[in-house]
Design a protein around this motif. Structure first.
Motif, short mmCIF file in Angstrom:
data_model
loop_
_atom_site.label_atom_id
_atom_site.label_comp_id
_atom_site.label_asym_id
_atom_site.label_seq_id
_atom_site.Cartn_x
_atom_site.Cartn_y
_atom_site.Cartn_z
N LEU A 1 0.83 -1.21 0.00
CA LEU A 1 0.00 0.00 0.00
C LEU A 1 0.86 1.26 0.00
O LEU A 1 0.60 2.20 -0.75
N SER A 2 1.90 1.27 0.81
CA SER A 2 2.79 2.43 0.85
C SER A 2 3.46 2.67 -0.49
O SER A 2 3.60 3.81 -0.93
N ALA A 3 3.87 1.60 -1.13
CA ALA A 3 4.54 1.72 -2.43
C ALA A 3 3.60 2.27 -3.49
O ALA A 3 4.03 3.00 -4.39
N SER A 4 2.33 1.96 -3.39
CA SER A 4 1.38 2.43 -4.40
C SER A 4 0.85 3.83 -4.11
O SER A 4 0.25 4.45 -4.99
N ASP A 5 1.08 4.35 -2.91
CA ASP A 5 0.55 5.66 -2.55
C ASP A 5 1.02 6.78 -3.48
O ASP A 5 0.22 7.59 -3.93
N ALA A 6 2.30 6.84 -3.77
CA ALA A 6 2.84 7.92 -4.59
C ALA A 6 2.22 7.93 -5.98
O ALA A 6 1.83 8.98 -6.49
N SER A 7 2.12 6.76 -6.59
CA SER A 7 1.54 6.72 -7.94
C SER A 7 0.05 7.01 -7.89
O SER A 7 -0.49 7.64 -8.80
N PHE A 8 -0.63 6.59 -6.84
CA PHE A 8 -2.05 6.86 -6.73
C PHE A 8 -2.31 8.34 -6.50
O PHE A 8 -3.26 8.90 -7.05
N ILE A 9 -1.46 8.97 -5.74
CA ILE A 9 -1.60 10.41 -5.51
C ILE A 9 -1.47 11.14 -6.84
O ILE A 9 -2.21 12.08 -7.12
N ARG A 10 -0.55 10.71 -7.68
CA ARG A 10 -0.38 11.33 -9.00
C ARG A 10 -1.63 11.15 -9.84
O ARG A 10 -2.04 12.05 -10.56
N VAL A 11 -2.26 9.98 -9.75
CA VAL A 11 -3.52 9.74 -10.48
C VAL A 11 -4.59 10.72 -10.00
O VAL A 11 -5.31 11.30 -10.81
N LEU A 12 -4.67 10.92 -8.70
CA LEU A 12 -5.66 11.86 -8.17
C LEU A 12 -5.38 13.29 -8.63
O LEU A 12 -6.31 14.03 -8.97
N GLU A 13 -4.11 13.67 -8.66
CA GLU A 13 -3.76 15.01 -9.15
C GLU A 13 -4.17 15.17 -10.61
O GLU A 13 -4.74 16.21 -10.99
N ASP A 14 -3.89 14.16 -11.42
CA ASP A 14 -4.26 14.22 -12.84
C ASP A 14 -5.78 14.27 -13.00
O ASP A 14 -6.30 14.97 -13.87
N LEU A 15 -6.49 13.52 -12.16
CA LEU A 15 -7.95 13.54 -12.20
C LEU A 15 -8.49 14.92 -11.86
O LEU A 15 -9.37 15.45 -12.55
#
Length: 73
Positions: free
Chosen positions: A12-26
């Motif tokens: 989960l921690s490893a995926s947080d950074a990429s998921f945050i970027r997805v939210l920013e793009d959204l």
């Protein structure tokens, strides 16, 4: 805590950074399409988004290897 729990937490921690970027793009896409205004966001969220955008811009600027003021040839 079991090994599986540790593995899941690390995943989960490893995926947080990429998921945050997805939210920013959204958020950027919603703003660009007029679905959302930046002023619709809570002040704290807006401040964090602006901080991240500024940090990304600084990183891009620091990686700019070609001086725009110099001719290419």
């Amino acid at each position: 805590m079991s090994q599986n729990e540790d593995d899941y937490k690390q995943e989960l921690s490893a995926s947080d950074a990429s998921f945050i970027r997805v939210l920013e793009d959204l958020i950027d896409a919603l703003v660009a399409n007029g679905v959302l205004r930046m002023t619709d966001l809570p002040p704290q969220a807006l401040a964090k988004l602006n901080e991240r955008k500024l940090t990304r811009q600084r990183l891009r600027d620091s990686l700019d290897l070609i001086n725009d003021d110099e001719p290419l040839i």
